[in-house]
Write a protein that holds these residues in place. Structure first.
Motif, mmCIF file in Angstrom:
data_model
loop_
_atom_site.group_PDB
_atom_site.id
_atom_site.type_symbol
_atom_site.label_atom_id
_atom_site.label_comp_id
_atom_site.label_asym_id
_atom_site.label_seq_id
_atom_site.Cartn_x
_atom_site.Cartn_y
_atom_site.Cartn_z
ATOM 1 N N HIS A 29 -59.994 -39.898 -23.238
ATOM 2 C CA HIS A 29 -60.197 -39.808 -21.791
ATOM 3 C C HIS A 29 -59.033 -39.000 -21.231
ATOM 4 C CE1 HIS A 29 -57.246 -43.168 -20.749
ATOM 5 N NE2 HIS A 29 -57.297 -43.154 -22.066
ATOM 6 N N ARG A 30 -58.930 -38.919 -19.914
ATOM 7 C CA ARG A 30 -57.914 -38.061 -19.305
ATOM 8 C C ARG A 30 -57.244 -38.772 -18.146
ATOM 9 N NH1 ARG A 30 -57.536 -34.305 -15.188
ATOM 10 N NH2 ARG A 30 -59.645 -34.789 -14.502
ATOM 11 N N LEU A 31 -55.947 -38.565 -18.027
ATOM 12 C CA LEU A 31 -55.210 -38.965 -16.835
ATOM 13 C C LEU A 31 -54.756 -37.706 -16.113
ATOM 14 C CD1 LEU A 31 -52.890 -41.853 -18.135
ATOM 15 C CD2 LEU A 31 -55.045 -42.077 -16.876
ATOM 16 N N ASP A 32 -54.737 -37.757 -14.785
ATOM 17 C CA ASP A 32 -54.202 -36.644 -14.013
ATOM 18 C C ASP A 32 -52.774 -36.346 -14.458
ATOM 19 O OD1 ASP A 32 -56.509 -36.517 -12.532
ATOM 20 O OD2 ASP A 32 -55.704 -37.608 -10.806
ATOM 21 N N ARG A 33 -52.359 -35.106 -14.310
ATOM 22 C CA ARG A 33 -51.000 -34.711 -14.695
ATOM 23 C C ARG A 33 -49.953 -35.569 -13.988
ATOM 24 N NH1 ARG A 33 -46.915 -31.254 -12.992
ATOM 25 N NH2 ARG A 33 -48.048 -30.792 -11.069
ATOM 26 N N LEU A 34 -50.193 -35.922 -12.739
ATOM 27 C CA LEU A 34 -49.205 -36.666 -11.972
ATOM 28 C C LEU A 34 -49.280 -38.174 -12.187
ATOM 29 C CD1 LEU A 34 -49.230 -34.723 -8.572
ATOM 30 C CD2 LEU A 34 -47.791 -34.371 -10.582
ATOM 31 N N THR A 35 -50.314 -38.651 -12.853
ATOM 32 C CA THR A 35 -50.485 -40.082 -13.103
ATOM 33 C C THR A 35 -49.880 -40.462 -14.444
ATOM 34 O OG1 THR A 35 -52.554 -40.086 -11.842
ATOM 35 C CG2 THR A 35 -52.164 -41.959 -13.288
ATOM 36 N N ALA A 36 -49.116 -41.540 -14.474
ATOM 37 C CA ALA A 36 -48.531 -42.042 -15.720
ATOM 38 C C ALA A 36 -49.351 -43.216 -16.237
ATOM 39 C CB ALA A 36 -47.085 -42.476 -15.485
ATOM 40 N N GLY A 37 -49.072 -43.610 -17.504
ATOM 41 C CA GLY A 37 -49.671 -44.836 -18.011
ATOM 42 C C GLY A 37 -50.420 -44.705 -19.317
ATOM 43 N N VAL A 38 -51.280 -45.678 -19.582
ATOM 44 C CA VAL A 38 -51.927 -45.839 -20.878
ATOM 45 C C VAL A 38 -52.956 -44.735 -21.120
ATOM 46 C CG1 VAL A 38 -53.257 -47.381 -22.356
ATOM 47 C CG2 VAL A 38 -51.599 -48.337 -20.745
ATOM 48 N N LEU A 39 -52.810 -44.057 -22.258
ATOM 49 C CA LEU A 39 -53.697 -42.954 -22.621
ATOM 50 C C LEU A 39 -54.068 -43.101 -24.089
ATOM 51 C CD1 LEU A 39 -55.026 -40.279 -21.696
ATOM 52 C CD2 LEU A 39 -52.916 -39.112 -22.340
ATOM 53 N N LEU A 40 -55.370 -43.035 -24.378
ATOM 54 C CA LEU A 40 -55.901 -43.284 -25.725
ATOM 55 C C LEU A 40 -56.301 -41.984 -26.408
ATOM 56 C CD1 LEU A 40 -57.136 -45.201 -27.939
ATOM 57 C CD2 LEU A 40 -59.219 -45.244 -26.536
ATOM 58 N N PHE A 41 -55.878 -41.827 -27.657
ATOM 59 C CA PHE A 41 -56.230 -40.676 -28.489
ATOM 60 C C PHE A 41 -56.889 -41.162 -29.778
ATOM 61 C CE2 PHE A 41 -52.731 -39.265 -25.908
ATOM 62 C CZ PHE A 41 -52.937 -37.915 -25.670
ATOM 63 N N GLY A 92 -64.941 -42.609 -13.228
ATOM 64 C CA GLY A 92 -63.740 -41.822 -13.478
ATOM 65 C C GLY A 92 -63.841 -40.402 -12.966
ATOM 66 N N ARG A 93 -64.077 -40.243 -11.673
ATOM 67 C CA ARG A 93 -64.151 -38.908 -11.084
ATOM 68 C C ARG A 93 -62.751 -38.324 -10.928
ATOM 69 N NH1 ARG A 93 -69.065 -37.723 -12.086
ATOM 70 N NH2 ARG A 93 -68.672 -35.865 -10.814
ATOM 71 N N THR A 94 -62.656 -36.999 -10.845
ATOM 72 C CA THR A 94 -61.380 -36.328 -10.655
ATOM 73 C C THR A 94 -60.697 -36.797 -9.374
ATOM 74 O OG1 THR A 94 -62.143 -34.359 -11.834
ATOM 75 C CG2 THR A 94 -60.260 -34.082 -10.366
ATOM 76 N N HIS A 95 -59.437 -37.264 -9.489
ATOM 77 C CA HIS A 95 -58.616 -37.708 -8.360
ATOM 78 C C HIS A 95 -59.243 -38.903 -7.631
ATOM 79 C CE1 HIS A 95 -56.782 -33.381 -7.936
ATOM 80 N NE2 HIS A 95 -56.516 -33.938 -9.102
ATOM 81 N N GLN A 96 -60.114 -39.654 -8.303
ATOM 82 C CA GLN A 96 -60.871 -40.706 -7.627
ATOM 83 C C GLN A 96 -59.987 -41.705 -6.879
ATOM 84 O OE1 GLN A 96 -64.072 -42.636 -9.833
ATOM 85 N NE2 GLN A 96 -63.431 -44.632 -9.080
ATOM 86 N N LEU A 97 -58.989 -42.244 -7.541
ATOM 87 C CA LEU A 97 -58.167 -43.281 -6.915
ATOM 88 C C LEU A 97 -57.361 -42.720 -5.749
ATOM 89 C CD1 LEU A 97 -56.919 -45.119 -10.122
ATOM 90 C CD2 LEU A 97 -58.968 -45.549 -8.762
ATOM 91 N N ARG A 98 -56.878 -41.516 -5.899
ATOM 92 C CA ARG A 98 -56.091 -40.879 -4.844
ATOM 93 C C ARG A 98 -56.965 -40.606 -3.620
ATOM 94 N NH1 ARG A 98 -53.483 -36.176 -8.486
ATOM 95 N NH2 ARG A 98 -52.408 -35.606 -6.552
ATOM 96 N N VAL A 99 -58.195 -40.139 -3.854
ATOM 97 C CA VAL A 99 -59.127 -39.873 -2.759
ATOM 98 C C VAL A 99 -59.528 -41.171 -2.076
ATOM 99 C CG1 VAL A 99 -61.446 -39.038 -2.195
ATOM 100 C CG2 VAL A 99 -60.006 -37.734 -3.756
ATOM 101 N N HIS A 100 -59.847 -42.196 -2.871
ATOM 102 C CA HIS A 100 -60.318 -43.455 -2.289
ATOM 103 C C HIS A 100 -59.242 -44.124 -1.442
ATOM 104 C CE1 HIS A 100 -64.073 -44.300 -4.979
ATOM 105 N NE2 HIS A 100 -64.292 -43.430 -4.015
#
Length: 261
Positions: free
Chosen positions: A106-118, A198-206
Motif C-alpha cells: 500500500h502507500r503512505l503520502d510522502r508527508l505522512t509517517a508510520g506503519v508501511l507494509l512491503f 484509501g483515497r489520495t490525501h483522504q484524511l487531510r481532506v476530510h
C-alpha cells in the motif's frame, strides 16, 4: 547491441553498455559482444538529477521471508514519483536490505509517517495486495489538528474525493461517495482517524473539510510553498496501527508505529 544503441543514442548509450548498466529482458547484462534479434527489449536506468537527501532512518518493525514492516519517517515518499526516486522508501530499503523484489503493498503520502507494509518476493505480493482491495485491513491514524470542528464528534465522513492529474490538492465533488473516515476526538488537539477507504490525501481532506486542518499541512486548506530541503515542520499525521489476518499463515497481525504525531 552496442553498435545499435550507439548509432541511435550516441556515446552516452554506448557508455552505459560498457558500464554494465543495460540489461536484456531476461535480466542478463548487455555487453559489448551481445547480439539480440530484432524487436528485442533492453532496459537501463536513466540518469537522475540530484535529489535532496531525506535525513531520517527507516526503522524495521518486523521482517520475515514474506514481508517487511517499517516505521516510515515523514518527508520520505513510498515509491518513485516525480523528483523523488532514490530518496523513496522502496528504493532505499531495496538497497539497505538487499531485497531487489521488495515492493510496497500500500502507500503512505510522502508527508505522512508510520506503519508501511512491503512484500519481499513477487510471488506473494498479490495475496497481500488483495487484502487492501477487499478492505480487509484495519488501519488507524493519529493526528494533531487545530480548529473548531463543524460537526459533533465522533462522526463518520462520507463523500467523493477526486484528485485530478497536475493539481496539487484533491477535492470533494458531487457524486457517489468513494471515501469514508471515522473521526474521533482524543482530547485537546489529538484525533484518531479510522479510514474505511484509501483515497489520495483522504484524511487531510476530510479533517480540513470539517474545520480541523492537520498541523503542518502545506496543502490543506491552503497551499504553502515549502523548500525541498526544509524538514522543520512535519505533518502531524501518523499511520499508527495496521491489523489484518495474514493471507499466507492465517495469523492475526498487528503492527504499531513508535511515532507520535
Amino acid at each position: 547491441m552496442l553498435v545499435e544503441l550507439a548509432d541511435r543514442f550516441g556515446e552516452a548509450a554506448a557508455a552505459k553498455v560498457l558500464g554494465g548498466e543495460v540489461r536484456a529482458a531476461d535480466g542478463s547484462v548487455v555487453t559489448a559482444g551481445t547480439v539480440l534479434p530484432p524487436n528485442s527489449h533492453v532496459y537501463l536506468y536513466r540518469d537522475l538529477p540530484a535529489e535532496v537527501e531525506v535525513p531520517f532512518d527507516i526503522p524495521i518493525l518486523y521482517r520475515d521471508n514474506d514481508i517487511v514492516v517499517v516505521d516510515k519517517p515523514h518527508f520520505l515518499a513510498t515509491m518513485p514519483r516525480g523528483r523523488h526516486v532514490v530518496q523513496t522508501a522502496v528504493v532505499r530499503l531495496r538497497r539497505e536490505l538487499e531485497l531487489p523484489e521488495l515492493s510496497p503493498v500500500h502507500r503512505l503520502d510522502r508527508l505522512t509517517a508510520g506503519v508501511l507494509l512491503f512484500t519481499t518476493r513477487r510471488e506473494v505480493r498479490g495475496a497481500y495486495q488483495t487484502m487492501f482491495t477487499r478492505a480487509a485491513v484495519h488501519k488507524t491514524y493519529l493526528a494533531v489538528a487545530q480548529g473548531n470542528p463543524g460537526v459533533e464528534l465522533p462522526t463518520v465522513i462520507r463523500n467523493r474525493i477526486v484528485k485530478h492529474r497536475g493539481v496539487l490538492q484533491a477535492g470533494i465533488e458531487a457524486g457517489e461517495p468513494n471515501a469514508e473516515t471515522l473521526v474521533e476526538a482524543l482530547g485537546g488537539d489529538r484525533y484518531r482517524l479510522t479510514p474505511k477507504t484509501g483515497r489520495t490525501h483522504q484524511l487531510r481532506v476530510h479533517l480540513a473539510s470539517i474545520g480541523l486542518p492537520i498541523v503542518g499541512d502545506p496543502l490543506y486548506p491552503t497551499i504553502e510553498e515549502v523548500a525541498p530541503d526544509d524538514f522543520s515542520t512535519p505533518l502531524r499525521l501518523v499511520a499508527h496501527a495496521l491489523e489484518f489476518d495474514d493471507p499466507l499463515t492465517g495469523l492475526r497481525r498487528r503492527f504499531v508505529s513508535a511515532r507520535t504525531p
